[in-house]
Write a protein that holds these residues in place. Sequence first.
Motif, PDB file in Angstrom:
ATOM      1  N   ALA A   9       0.753  -1.143   0.029  1.00  0.00           N
ATOM      2  CA  ALA A   9       0.018   0.157   0.074  1.00  0.00           C
ATOM      3  C   ALA A   9       0.884   1.124  -0.223  1.00  0.00           C
ATOM      4  O   ALA A   9       2.059   1.048   0.559  1.00  0.00           O
ATOM      5  CB  ALA A   9      -0.738  -0.060   1.367  1.00  0.00           C
ATOM      6  N   TYR A  10       0.595   2.272  -0.733  1.00  0.00           N
ATOM      7  CA  TYR A  10       1.298   3.421  -0.655  1.00  0.00           C
ATOM      8  C   TYR A  10       0.486   4.813  -0.831  1.00  0.00           C
ATOM      9  O   TYR A  10      -0.783   4.837  -1.499  1.00  0.00           O
ATOM     10  CB  TYR A  10       2.401   3.779  -1.717  1.00  0.00           C
ATOM     11  N   ASP A  11       0.938   5.822  -0.056  1.00  0.00           N
ATOM     12  CA  ASP A  11       0.286   7.124  -0.318  1.00  0.00           C
ATOM     13  C   ASP A  11       1.106   7.541  -1.469  1.00  0.00           C
ATOM     14  O   ASP A  11       2.214   8.155  -1.209  1.00  0.00           O
ATOM     15  CB  ASP A  11       0.409   7.790   0.860  1.00  0.00           C
ATOM     16  N   HIS A  56      -2.483   6.573  -5.571  1.00  0.00           N
ATOM     17  CA  HIS A  56      -2.256   5.634  -4.574  1.00  0.00           C
ATOM     18  C   HIS A  56      -2.611   4.193  -4.732  1.00  0.00           C
ATOM     19  O   HIS A  56      -3.173   4.169  -5.723  1.00  0.00           O
ATOM     20  CB  HIS A  56      -3.077   6.220  -3.297  1.00  0.00           C
ATOM     21  N   ALA A  57      -2.028   3.410  -3.656  1.00  0.00           N
ATOM     22  CA  ALA A  57      -2.513   1.913  -4.063  1.00  0.00           C
ATOM     23  C   ALA A  57      -3.153   1.409  -2.645  1.00  0.00           C
ATOM     24  O   ALA A  57      -2.012   1.804  -1.541  1.00  0.00           O
ATOM     25  CB  ALA A  57      -1.415   1.258  -4.337  1.00  0.00           C
ATOM     26  N   ARG A  58      -4.027   0.757  -2.513  1.00  0.00           N
ATOM     27  CA  ARG A  58      -4.384   0.109  -1.041  1.00  0.00           C
ATOM     28  C   ARG A  58      -3.732  -1.322  -1.260  1.00  0.00           C
ATOM     29  O   ARG A  58      -3.323  -1.697  -0.136  1.00  0.00           O
ATOM     30  CB  ARG A  58      -5.894   0.136  -1.198  1.00  0.00           C
ATOM     31  N   PRO A  76       6.972  -8.960   5.414  1.00  0.00           N
ATOM     32  CA  PRO A  76       6.553  -7.779   5.861  1.00  0.00           C
ATOM     33  C   PRO A  76       7.284  -6.817   7.075  1.00  0.00           C
ATOM     34  O   PRO A  76       7.661  -5.696   6.741  1.00  0.00           O
ATOM     35  CB  PRO A  76       5.085  -7.886   5.902  1.00  0.00           C
ATOM     36  N   ASN A  80       9.029  -3.412   6.403  1.00  0.00           N
ATOM     37  CA  ASN A  80       8.343  -2.440   7.041  1.00  0.00           C
ATOM     38  C   ASN A  80       9.230  -1.477   8.025  1.00  0.00           C
ATOM     39  O   ASN A  80       8.973  -0.171   8.076  1.00  0.00           O
ATOM     40  CB  ASN A  80       7.162  -2.671   7.591  1.00  0.00           C
ATOM     41  N   ASP A  85       7.287   5.616   5.914  1.00  0.00           N
ATOM     42  CA  ASP A  85       5.987   5.390   6.637  1.00  0.00           C
ATOM     43  C   ASP A  85       4.388   5.654   5.164  1.00  0.00           C
ATOM     44  O   ASP A  85       3.613   5.300   5.502  1.00  0.00           O
ATOM     45  CB  ASP A  85       5.755   6.088   7.718  1.00  0.00           C
ATOM     46  N   ASP A  86       5.112   6.036   4.112  1.00  0.00           N
ATOM     47  CA  ASP A  86       3.940   6.138   3.246  1.00  0.00           C
ATOM     48  C   ASP A  86       4.199   4.935   2.117  1.00  0.00           C
ATOM     49  O   ASP A  86       3.443   4.827   1.215  1.00  0.00           O
ATOM     50  CB  ASP A  86       4.125   7.581   2.308  1.00  0.00           C
ATOM     51  N   VAL A  88       4.112   0.578   2.555  1.00  0.00           N
ATOM     52  CA  VAL A  88       4.088  -0.494   3.592  1.00  0.00           C
ATOM     53  C   VAL A  88       3.477  -1.749   3.094  1.00  0.00           C
ATOM     54  O   VAL A  88       2.779  -1.726   1.955  1.00  0.00           O
ATOM     55  CB  VAL A  88       2.557  -0.012   4.578  1.00  0.00           C
ATOM     56  N   VAL A  89       4.174  -2.961   3.384  1.00  0.00           N
ATOM     57  CA  VAL A  89       4.048  -4.317   2.953  1.00  0.00           C
ATOM     58  C   VAL A  89       3.096  -4.861   3.569  1.00  0.00           C
ATOM     59  O   VAL A  89       2.961  -4.665   4.940  1.00  0.00           O
ATOM     60  CB  VAL A  89       5.197  -5.000   2.894  1.00  0.00           C
ATOM     61  N   THR A  90       1.833  -5.062   3.180  1.00  0.00           N
ATOM     62  CA  THR A  90       0.733  -5.596   3.966  1.00  0.00           C
ATOM     63  C   THR A  90       0.699  -7.150   3.850  1.00  0.00           C
ATOM     64  O   THR A  90       0.105  -7.910   4.732  1.00  0.00           O
ATOM     65  CB  THR A  90      -0.504  -5.173   3.623  1.00  0.00           C
ATOM     66  N   THR A 238      -7.051   5.620  -6.558  1.00  0.00           N
ATOM     67  CA  THR A 238      -6.293   4.391  -5.680  1.00  0.00           C
ATOM     68  C   THR A 238      -6.465   3.204  -6.525  1.00  0.00           C
ATOM     69  O   THR A 238      -7.430   2.942  -6.586  1.00  0.00           O
ATOM     70  CB  THR A 238      -6.951   4.551  -4.370  1.00  0.00           C
TER      71      THR A 238
ATOM     72  N   SER B 119      -0.018  -4.432   9.731  1.00  0.00           N
ATOM     73  CA  SER B 119       0.519  -3.237   8.953  1.00  0.00           C
ATOM     74  C   SER B 119       0.008  -1.953   9.174  1.00  0.00           C
ATOM     75  O   SER B 119      -1.205  -2.078   8.910  1.00  0.00           O
ATOM     76  CB  SER B 119       1.071  -3.782   7.727  1.00  0.00           C
ATOM     77  N   PRO B 120       0.709  -1.058   9.095  1.00  0.00           N
ATOM     78  CA  PRO B 120      -0.004   0.228   9.321  1.00  0.00           C
ATOM     79  C   PRO B 120      -0.831   0.656   8.132  1.00  0.00           C
ATOM     80  O   PRO B 120      -0.352   0.273   6.930  1.00  0.00           O
ATOM     81  CB  PRO B 120       0.966   1.543   9.821  1.00  0.00           C
ATOM     82  N   VAL B 122      -1.577   3.147   5.448  1.00  0.00           N
ATOM     83  CA  VAL B 122      -0.883   4.398   4.947  1.00  0.00           C
ATOM     84  C   VAL B 122      -1.946   5.517   4.914  1.00  0.00           C
ATOM     85  O   VAL B 122      -1.426   6.688   5.032  1.00  0.00           O
ATOM     86  CB  VAL B 122      -0.361   4.229   3.437  1.00  0.00           C
ATOM     87  N   PHE B 123      -3.140   5.151   4.815  1.00  0.00           N
ATOM     88  CA  PHE B 123      -4.216   6.233   4.463  1.00  0.00           C
ATOM     89  C   PHE B 123      -4.487   6.737   6.041  1.00  0.00           C
ATOM     90  O   PHE B 123      -5.232   8.031   5.752  1.00  0.00           O
ATOM     91  CB  PHE B 123      -5.503   5.881   3.776  1.00  0.00           C
ATOM     92  N   ARG B 125      -2.552   6.801   8.643  1.00  0.00           N
ATOM     93  CA  ARG B 125      -1.105   6.968   9.424  1.00  0.00           C
ATOM     94  C   ARG B 125      -0.860   8.129  10.266  1.00  0.00           C
ATOM     95  O   ARG B 125      -0.438   8.138  11.134  1.00  0.00           O
ATOM     96  CB  ARG B 125       0.034   6.599   8.654  1.00  0.00           C
TER      97      ARG B 125
END
Lengths: 245, 245
Positions: A9-11, A56-58, A76, A80, A85-86, A88-90, A238, B119-120, B122-123, B125
């Motif tokens: 996931a990324y912002d 973005h990606a969820r 992960p 992580n 922090d923008d 994250v491996v989920t 997203t 995992s946190p 990102v949206f 955080r």
Amino acid sequence: MRNIKLTIAYDGTNFHGFQVQPNLRTVQGVLEEVIGRVAQHPVSIIGSGRTDAGVHARAQVVNFETDVRIPVEKWPIALNTRLPDDLVVTAAEEMPPDFHSRFSAKGKVYRYQIDLSASPNVFTRLYAYHYPYPLRIEPMIEAARHLAGRHDFTSFCAANTPVENKVRLLHHVELTREDHLLTITCRGEGFLYNMVRIIAGTLLDVGRDRISPDAIPTILSACDRTQAGVTAPAHGLTMWEVLYE
Amino acid sequence: MRNIKLTIAYDGTNFHGFQVQPNLRTVQGVLEEVIGRVAQHPVSIIGSGRTDAGVHARAQVVNFETDVRIPVEKWPIALNTRLPDDLVVTAAEEMPPDFHSRFSAKGKVYRYQIDLSASPNVFTRLYAYHYPYPLRIEPMIEAARHLAGRHDFTSFCAANTPVENKVRLLHHVELTREDHLLTITCRGEGFLYNMVRIIAGTLLDVGRDRISPDAIPTILSACDRTQAGVTAPAHGLTMWEVLYE
């Protein structure tokens, strides 16, 4: 070699898109650097698809090969703790050698979010396009129904995109509203460049009575980018999910 | 002079809190500067209360006096076009001369948000405290019930706070969960320094069986800050609403 699939996931706000570019902060660049540090060998990741700057990606999916024998469930946390922090491996999963995050994908889900508040919502400002105009939702839903199906989406693809076949199957385009947040969810077999953002821009024109929902079939058959609405801004988009068998 | 009440929202991430401080970016500082530019005279704003560095607001209330005759409904747009995008005016109203955003307030609502994902997210955080530990919610709800009511909240107030009377009426402390987001909503007549963050930290200890819900009355009557849990991080806290007659 082991083939590791990561869900990430990324912002997208502070990335210059997914794909590596020299001297720019990209998702692929940051992720390859951090995986390489953990694996202690250079790593190339394959993404299910690129996302543009600001998108973005969820649940984007990537895969990479490594001979490092870290148990897959440890990836992960190992990543992580080193990632910004923008990003994250989920999830992580070991896959058969023929798994390819792009070619194995059966489809994708994207969401385009629109903030209809009079004043922008500070908490969604990075993830939703602020559009404080009165919208009629019913015609937008009708137009969305015309878009679903297998069509040549040339009118909904950035001009001059070097792809020969622009026929794509769009399973559905759904609109949902919660308070002031309008969400357009597109689920399809594949997407062309800027396709969801042009769909969003066109549906907004429909909501403002600038385009009639009945005009959508004509716009599709024109195969002409200038017939559809504008490309809505990147930050409302997203990548929601990548579909596999 | 006209007495203008503004409702404002801010993302506290990049502010050094509400109150003006020399050479630091604060909500009050940015807002007074922008109002002053629009009004073309220096302006002092009164806030309903201060928020610390990193704390957000969905509907903080401020008021100020001016003799500028801008129609009150024009203030939000006039200010928002000049304000940075992490500070937004959502409403403006002309009030009687005796309205004071702090002294006229009958109470406040705060929300503390906790992200329970492994995992946190990102949206969220920047707006929720990531706490990836198994929590038992039922004891937390029981503990929350013990906190409601009129109590001396010395144990739930930053030590050495120079306030004589630490008796406050807390109408309720409610827990709600949606997916991985746990929200603690506190509604009360008044709050002490760090009170909601200490309540959140204490409820998290209850959720992990480190503090029994039955211990809450004892912790309250001890009037000793060291008896309650830690102060949860600032970024999970949002000033949700200010209550007036």
